[in-house]
Design an enzyme around this catalytic site. Structure first.
Site, mmCIF file in Angstrom:
data_model
loop_
_atom_site.group_PDB
_atom_site.id
_atom_site.type_symbol
_atom_site.label_atom_id
_atom_site.label_comp_id
_atom_site.label_asym_id
_atom_site.label_seq_id
_atom_site.Cartn_x
_atom_site.Cartn_y
_atom_site.Cartn_z
ATOM 1 N N HIS A 183 0.836 -1.203 0.000
ATOM 2 C CA HIS A 183 0.000 0.000 0.000
ATOM 3 C C HIS A 183 0.872 1.256 0.000
ATOM 4 C CE1 HIS A 183 -2.788 3.001 1.909
ATOM 5 N NE2 HIS A 183 -3.543 2.538 0.934
ATOM 6 N N ASP B 275 -6.150 1.621 -2.190
ATOM 7 C CA ASP B 275 -6.836 1.391 -0.918
ATOM 8 C C ASP B 275 -7.665 0.112 -0.939
ATOM 9 O OD1 ASP B 275 -5.681 3.752 -0.094
ATOM 10 O OD2 ASP B 275 -7.547 4.891 0.000
#
Length: 118
Positions: free
Chosen positions: A48, A92
């Protein structure tokens, strides 16, 4: 943005830990990150972080970018809008799904990053 990311984590992990439990986990979950991820969940956070880095290279501001998405059957789904919004939403959503598959190890919360993240 980070608030939407927290909501995606809750979507993908219904009935699990509060989002704040992911903010100080391992070497990469939370602000910054360095060293080798301590486990699969921490690897999700590193991926991420790397994705946000790619978004920034494209001129996006991933921590602030608002995007459209829905939670369908515990799966975050992005609604296409614009390049930055789509890219950040995908970062996300993938991380939230990765979190849902990974095991949370209490021993990796609030670790001493100076000694364990080299």
């Amino acid at each position: 943005n980070l608030i939407q990311f927290g909501n995606m984590i809750q979507c993908a992990n219904k009935g699990s830990r509060p989002t704040r439990h992911y903010m100080d986990y391992g070497c990469y979950c939370g602000w910054g990150g360095s060293g080798t991820p301590v486990d699969e969940l921490d690897r999700c956070c590193k991926v991420h972080d790397d994705c946000y880095g790619e978004a920034e290279k494209k001129g996006c501001y991933p921590k602030l970018t608002l995007y459209s998405w829905d939670c369908t059957g515990n799966v975050p789904i992005c609604s296409p809008k614009a390049e930055c919004k789509d890219f950040v939403c995908a970062c996300d959503a993938e991380a939230a799904k990765c979190f849902a598959k990974a095991t949370y190890n209490d021993a990796n919360w609030n670790i001493d990053t100076k000694t364990r993240c080299k």
